[in-house]
Enzyme design. Structure first.
Site, PDB file in Angstrom:
ATOM      1  N   VAL A  18      77.528  15.367  67.950  1.00  0.00           N
ATOM      2  CA  VAL A  18      77.942  15.016  66.592  1.00  0.00           C
ATOM      3  C   VAL A  18      78.981  13.895  66.679  1.00  0.00           C
ATOM      4  O   VAL A  18      80.177  14.113  66.480  1.00  0.00           O
ATOM      5  CB  VAL A  18      78.514  16.237  65.830  1.00  0.00           C
ATOM      6  CG1 VAL A  18      78.758  15.881  64.369  1.00  0.00           C
ATOM      7  CG2 VAL A  18      77.584  17.433  65.933  1.00  0.00           C
ATOM      8  N   PRO A  19      78.524  12.675  67.022  1.00  0.00           N
ATOM      9  CA  PRO A  19      79.473  11.564  67.023  1.00  0.00           C
ATOM     10  C   PRO A  19      79.982  11.327  65.607  1.00  0.00           C
ATOM     11  O   PRO A  19      79.217  11.376  64.646  1.00  0.00           O
ATOM     12  CB  PRO A  19      78.653  10.385  67.538  1.00  0.00           C
ATOM     13  CG  PRO A  19      77.229  10.777  67.409  1.00  0.00           C
ATOM     14  CD  PRO A  19      77.182  12.262  67.371  1.00  0.00           C
ATOM     15  N   HIS A  20      81.288  11.130  65.497  1.00  0.00           N
ATOM     16  CA  HIS A  20      81.877  11.000  64.170  1.00  0.00           C
ATOM     17  C   HIS A  20      83.112  10.115  64.221  1.00  0.00           C
ATOM     18  O   HIS A  20      83.740   9.978  65.270  1.00  0.00           O
ATOM     19  CB  HIS A  20      82.239  12.368  63.605  1.00  0.00           C
ATOM     20  CG  HIS A  20      83.120  13.169  64.515  1.00  0.00           C
ATOM     21  ND1 HIS A  20      82.620  13.880  65.583  1.00  0.00           N
ATOM     22  CD2 HIS A  20      84.447  13.353  64.538  1.00  0.00           C
ATOM     23  CE1 HIS A  20      83.608  14.490  66.205  1.00  0.00           C
ATOM     24  NE2 HIS A  20      84.737  14.170  65.600  1.00  0.00           N
ATOM     25  N   ALA A  21      83.438   9.532  63.079  1.00  0.00           N
ATOM     26  CA  ALA A  21      84.622   8.684  62.997  1.00  0.00           C
ATOM     27  C   ALA A  21      85.064   8.559  61.554  1.00  0.00           C
ATOM     28  O   ALA A  21      84.252   8.618  60.629  1.00  0.00           O
ATOM     29  CB  ALA A  21      84.333   7.302  63.562  1.00  0.00           C
ATOM     30  N   TYR A  66      85.933  15.913  55.750  1.00  0.00           N
ATOM     31  CA  TYR A  66      85.561  15.530  57.113  1.00  0.00           C
ATOM     32  C   TYR A  66      85.487  16.758  58.020  1.00  0.00           C
ATOM     33  O   TYR A  66      84.474  17.013  58.666  1.00  0.00           O
ATOM     34  CB  TYR A  66      86.611  14.535  57.606  1.00  0.00           C
ATOM     35  CG  TYR A  66      86.376  13.910  58.948  1.00  0.00           C
ATOM     36  CD1 TYR A  66      85.366  12.992  59.145  1.00  0.00           C
ATOM     37  CD2 TYR A  66      87.212  14.211  60.014  1.00  0.00           C
ATOM     38  CE1 TYR A  66      85.173  12.384  60.370  1.00  0.00           C
ATOM     39  CE2 TYR A  66      87.035  13.606  61.242  1.00  0.00           C
ATOM     40  CZ  TYR A  66      86.019  12.692  61.417  1.00  0.00           C
ATOM     41  OH  TYR A  66      85.841  12.097  62.635  1.00  0.00           O
TER      42      TYR A  66
END
Length: 81
Positions: A18-21, A66
């Site tokens: 789960v790449p997130h930014a 988020y």
């Protein structure tokens, strides 16, 4: 997202990453899902290849949404069914 990935791998196990930014220029949460039947080498927590990537980008100031999104995704992918 790449800067975030350098801090710690977002490969959570179960064949999922789960790449997130949080990005200042993003106005609302957006996401994308990628599937790899063959699997991708991804420094995941369990050492297994990743078969599903769930990418999330969101605005910098909305930590509640988020964290809620990340939490829901993790709960769903950990379910055996």
């Amino acid at each position: 997202v790449l800067e975030r990935e350098e801090i710690l791998s977002t490969g959570i196990g179960f064949g999922v990453a789960v790449p997130h930014a949080k990005i200042p220029t993003v106005r609302r949460f957006i996401g994308a899902i990628g599937i790899s039947r063959a699997g991708i080498s991804y420094d995941a927590l369990d050492g297994e290849p990743v078969r599903m990537l769930i990418l999330i980008a969101g605005p910098s100031g909305d930590n509640r949404t988020y964290l809620g999104l990340l939490s829901k995704i993790v709960r769903v992918v950990r379910r055996p069914e």
